[in-house]
Design a protein around this motif. Structure first.
Motif, mmCIF file in Angstrom:
data_model
loop_
_atom_site.group_PDB
_atom_site.id
_atom_site.type_symbol
_atom_site.label_atom_id
_atom_site.label_comp_id
_atom_site.label_asym_id
_atom_site.label_seq_id
_atom_site.Cartn_x
_atom_site.Cartn_y
_atom_site.Cartn_z
ATOM 1 N N VAL A 30 0.822 -1.210 0.000
ATOM 2 C CA VAL A 30 0.000 0.000 0.000
ATOM 3 C C VAL A 30 0.862 1.270 0.000
ATOM 4 C CG1 VAL A 30 -0.325 0.020 2.509
ATOM 5 C CG2 VAL A 30 -2.026 1.079 1.045
ATOM 6 N N ASN A 40 -3.494 4.048 -3.826
ATOM 7 C CA ASN A 40 -4.148 2.916 -3.185
ATOM 8 C C ASN A 40 -5.632 2.896 -3.542
ATOM 9 O OD1 ASN A 40 -4.518 0.740 -1.262
ATOM 10 N ND2 ASN A 40 -5.385 2.261 0.114
ATOM 11 N N ALA A 60 -3.638 -4.751 2.166
ATOM 12 C CA ALA A 60 -2.200 -4.521 2.262
ATOM 13 C C ALA A 60 -1.499 -5.809 2.671
ATOM 14 C CB ALA A 60 -1.921 -3.418 3.278
ATOM 15 N N SER A 84 -4.858 -2.950 -2.893
ATOM 16 C CA SER A 84 -3.966 -2.317 -1.914
ATOM 17 C C SER A 84 -2.558 -2.895 -1.922
ATOM 18 C CB SER A 84 -4.547 -2.439 -0.507
ATOM 19 O OG SER A 84 -5.703 -1.634 -0.390
#
Length: 124
Positions: A30, A40, A60, A84
């Motif tokens: 991210v 993102n 993430a 992400s």
């Protein structure tokens, strides 16, 4: 189509439009996406160079729902504006198997030579 350079090119908008970033082989979290031109939760299309693939993740740290693309995608469906993190790899390259967490034990022959052996199942 192939990326301008590098292995993968990501775009802000569908149909390979808007701001873009070109990525080489590797993992991108991210913080990498936020620092780039696309950002993102903002990727809407992507181009993949021959011989590469990109796996995109909704969370993430290469976590969450994922999808692997092996060719250009003008639209990402449910993954549009939700990515992400991502990982770019060469096609057909298999990650090494994780090391076994099975404990190792060494046996010694009568002549003093050590021979490592894996314990297959716990005793008892």
């Amino acid at each position: 189509m192939s990326p301008a350079s590098g292995a993968v090119q990501i775009f802000l908008d569908r149909d390979f439009k808007g701001a873009s970033a070109t990525l080489d082989e590797g993992s991108y979290d991210v913080n990498h996406l936020q620092a780039g031109a696309v950002g993102n939760d903002a990727i809407s299309s992507l181009k993949v160079a021959d011989g590469y693939e990109v796996t995109v993740y909704k969370d993430a740290g290469l976590k969450g729902d994922s999808k692997t693309f092996t060719a250009d995608a003008a639209a990402l469906g449910e993954f549009s504006d939700t990515i992400s993190s991502l990982k770019v790899t060469k096609k057909g390259v298999v990650a090494p198997a994780p090391r076994s967490s099975v404990p190792r034990i060494q046996f010694r022959y009568p002549d003093g030579a050590l021979v490592p052996q894996d314990i297959i199942a716990p005793l008892g």
